[in-house]
Enzyme design. Structure first.
Site, PDB file in Angstrom:
ATOM      1  N   LYS A  29       0.796  -1.149   0.178  1.00 50.88           N
ATOM      2  CA  LYS A  29       0.096  -0.197  -0.474  1.00 50.88           C
ATOM      3  C   LYS A  29       0.607   1.024  -0.180  1.00 50.88           C
ATOM      4  CE  LYS A  29      -3.760   1.913   2.483  1.00 50.88           C
ATOM      5  NZ  LYS A  29      -4.807   2.173   3.807  1.00 50.88           N
ATOM      6  N   SER A  46      -9.530   1.473   2.707  1.00 50.26           N
ATOM      7  CA  SER A  46      -8.797   2.604   2.133  1.00 50.26           C
ATOM      8  C   SER A  46      -8.065   2.225   1.080  1.00 50.26           C
ATOM      9  CB  SER A  46      -8.399   3.715   2.411  1.00 50.26           C
ATOM     10  OG  SER A  46      -7.213   2.884   3.951  1.00 50.26           O
ATOM     11  N   SER A  98      -9.606  -0.444   7.290  1.00 46.77           N
ATOM     12  CA  SER A  98      -9.155  -0.245   5.709  1.00 46.77           C
ATOM     13  C   SER A  98      -7.984  -1.988   5.208  1.00 46.77           C
ATOM     14  CB  SER A  98      -8.691   0.740   6.093  1.00 46.77           C
ATOM     15  OG  SER A  98      -9.320   1.576   5.277  1.00 46.77           O
TER      16      SER A  98
END
Ligand code: GLN
Length: 477
Positions: free
Chosen positions: A82, A157, A181
Site C-alpha cells: 500500500k 482504503s 481498511s
C-alpha cells in the site's frame, strides 16, 4: 506464460516447495505476475507504480536458491505494498497530491522484515487519500475497480492491495487499517484480510492517519498465507514505542466458544443476503460442535460516532506537518499563513479537508470536553465490552460490511452513507483487538457474483485463535 502454474490457487507454501524442487524460478514467477499486472492494471487500477527492480530482486533470490540456501519464509514471494508504507528510494504518496513528489528515505520496519524474509516487492498500490475512505474513490489516481464487477468499488482504503491479490497481480499484499481498511476491501474482493492487535506490528514508516488506531496488516488468498505474512511482520520494534513483544494468547476453552453480538444482528441495517450468509456460518460452527453463544456489546452502537470524532481529531494533528515547508507540495503565499492555506488547499482532497476541519473543531477550546473527551470515555467502555465478552467466549463472529460491494459513484458524494459502511469494523479498531475477514459465500447482483466476508474478532494477541477458526470457515465455505 507458465501453464503449470495457476496463480488463483498458488499459495506461499506451495511456491516454496516448487522453488525447492526447482520447478520454477523466482524470476519466472515474477515474470508471470508482471504479465498479469500489465494485462489487468489498466482496467483495475490496483497499482500506482510497478517496480522495475523486482526482477533484480528475483534474480538475487534465484542465486541464493541455486547455491542451496534454504528458502526463507517468503522467499521469492511477490508482494504488493500500500502506498502509505515507506520503501527506501521509492515514492510514497498516500494517493495524495500533497505527497506526489515525495520519495521515502528509509524502509518502514515491515518492509525491512519482508526483505529479510526474501519477499519480492512488486509495486505500490492504490488507496483512498491518506487512507480516508471505504472505496478507494478518494485516490488522486482514480478509483481501483472490483474485479468481480468493474462497475463496483473494491472497498477501501486498501483497495489497491485487495484487488492486486484478488486478481492475481500479487500473491499477497500489505495494507493498513485505522477503521476497517484491510477487512472491508478484503470482504468486497473475496480475499483474506487481517487487522492485527494494536501494537503487534510496528508503525515505523507508515504514513500516519490516526496514530492510536493505525496498524499495518496482510491481505492474502488464504488464511495460512495471511498468517505467514503476519508472522514475518509482527513483533517489537525499538523504532515504534507503541509496538509490543508478541505474546500469543490462547483460547479459554478446549473447544473454542464463539460469540454472536446480539446488538449487531438485531439492527435492520444489514442486507438480507449478507444476514443469510452470516447465519449460515454460525450454523456451520454449531454443526461442527462449536458452542455458539449470544453476547452483548452494549456500547458498540456508539462506535461509529466515537470513531468519527477521534479519527478526525488525530488526523488534524497528524496532517499539520504537511505545511509546504518540510514535505511535498509547496505553494508560495504573500506570507507564511497564506502559503499554508494555498499549499493545503491545493494539496488535500475533499475528504482529507473535511476531516482536518472536523478534527480542528472537536479539539478546539470549549468543544474538547464535549466531543473529544467524551468520545475517549466511550471508547474505553467499548474496549471494556469486548473484555467482558472475551471472559466468556474466545472469538466473535460478525459481518464485515452490511452489504456487498456498492457501485462506483454511489456513495462518494454522501460522506455519512460512506461512514456507515464501517459500522461493524470500527469497534475492533477502537478496542485495539485483532479481527480477520474471511471470504464466505457470494451474493448475486446484476447478474454478477459478489463475494461476502465473515468477520472474526479476537482478544488482544488472539490472532492464533482467528487463524484457527478462519481456516475452519475457509474449509467449509
Ligand atoms: N473507512 C475508514 C475511514 O475512512 C477507513 C480508514 C482506514 O481504516 N484507514 O476512516
Amino acid at each position: 506464460m507458465n501453464s503449470r502454474i495457476d496463480l488463483n490457487t498458488l499459495t506461499i507454501e506451495e511456491t516454496r516447495a516448487r522453488f525447492q524442487k526447482g520447478d520454477i524460478s523466482a524470476r519466472e514467477l515474477a515474470a508471470i505476475y508482471e504479465d498479469g499486472i500489465k494485462q489487468k492494471n489498466g482496467e483495475l487500477n490496483a497499482y500506482i507504480e510497478i517496480f522495475e527492480d523486482a526482477f533484480e530482486a528475483a534474480e538475487a533470490i534465484d542465486a541464493r536458491l541455486e547455491a542451496g540456501d534454504m528458502p526463507r519464509l517468503l522467499e521469492g514471494i511477490p508482494i504488493a505494498v500500500k502506498d502509505n508504507i515507506l520503501i527506501r528510494g521509492k515514492k510514497a504518496t498516500a494517493a495524495s497530491k500533497i505527497l506526489a513528489n515525495y520519495t521515502a528515505s528509509f524502509d518502514a520496519t515491515v518492509i525491512g522484515r519482508l526483505r529479510d524474509a526474501g519477499a519480492i516487492l512488486m509495486g505500490r498500490t492504490n488507496m483512498d487519500e491518506f487512507a480516508m475512505g471505504s472505496s478507494t474513490e478518494q485516490s488522486v489516481y482514480g478509483a481501483a475497480k472490483n474485479p468481480h464487477d468493474t462497475g463496483r468499488v473494491a472497498g477501501g482504503s486498501s483497495g489497491g492491495s485487495a484487488v492486486a491479490v484478488a486478481a492475481a497481480m500479487a500473491m499477497a499484499a500489505l495494507g493498513s487499517e485505522t477503521g476497517g481498511s484491510i477487512r472491508q476491501p478484503a470482504g468486497f474482493t473475496g480475499v483474506v484480510g487481517l487487522k492485527p492487535t494494536y501494537s503487534a506490528v510496528s508503525r515505523n514508516g507508515l504514513i500516519a492517519m490516526a496514530s492510536s488506531l493505525d496498524q499495518i496488516g496482510p491481505l492474502a488468498k488464504t488464511v495460512r498465507d495471511a498468517e505467514l505474512l503476519f508472522d514475518v511482520i509482527k513483533g517489537k520494534d525499538p523504532k515504534d514505542a507503541t509496538s509490543a513483544e508478541y505474546e500469543a494468547r490462547s483460547s479459554l476453552h478446549e473447544k473454542i466458544v464463539i460469540g454472536v453480538p446480539q446488538e449487531w444482528m438485531r439492527g435492520d441495517g444489514m442486507d438480507a443476503d449478507v444476514r443469510t450468509i452470516i447465519e449460515r456460518a454460525i450454523e456451520t460452527f454449531r454443526e461442527a460442535g462449536y458452542e455458539v453463544k449470544e453476547i452483548s456489546l452494549p456500547h458498540t452502537p456508539y462506535a461509529l460516532s466515537v470513531y468519527y470524532i477521534i479519527v478526525p481529531a488525530e488526523v488534524s494533528a497528524n496532517l499539520a506537518r504537511y505545511d509546504g515547508v518540510r514535505y511535498g507540495l509547496s505553494k508560495e503565499g504573500a506570507n507564511v499563513i497564506e502559503g499554508y492555506f494555498k499549499t493545503r488547499g491545493a494539496g488535500f482532497g475533499p475528504e482529507v479537508r473535511r476531516r482536518a476541519i472536523l478534527g480542528t473543531y472537536v479539539l478546539s477550546a470549549g468543544y474538547y470536553d464535549a466531543y473529544y473527551r467524551r468520545a475517549s470515555r466511550v471508547r474505553r467502555l467499548i474496549a471494556q465490552d469486548f473484555e467482558n465478552a472475551f471472559g466468556e467466549v474466545d472469538c466473535i463472529v460478525a459481518p464485515v460490511s452490511p452489504r456487498p460491494a456498492f457501485k462506483l459513484g454511489e456513495k462518494v458524494k454522501d460522506p455519512l452513507s460512506m461512514y456507515l459502511e464501517d459500522i461493524f469494523l470500527v469497534p475492533a479498531n477502537l478496542a485495539g483487538i485483532p479481527a480477520l475477514s474471511v471470504p464466505y459465500g457470494v451474493v448475486e447482483r446484476d447478474g454478477k457474483k459478489l463475494p461476502v466476508g465473515v468477520q472474526l474478532i479476537g482478544p488482544r494477541f488472539g490472532e492464533g485463535i482467528l487463524f484457527d477458526i478462519g481456516k475452519f470457515l475457509e474449509a467449509h465455505s
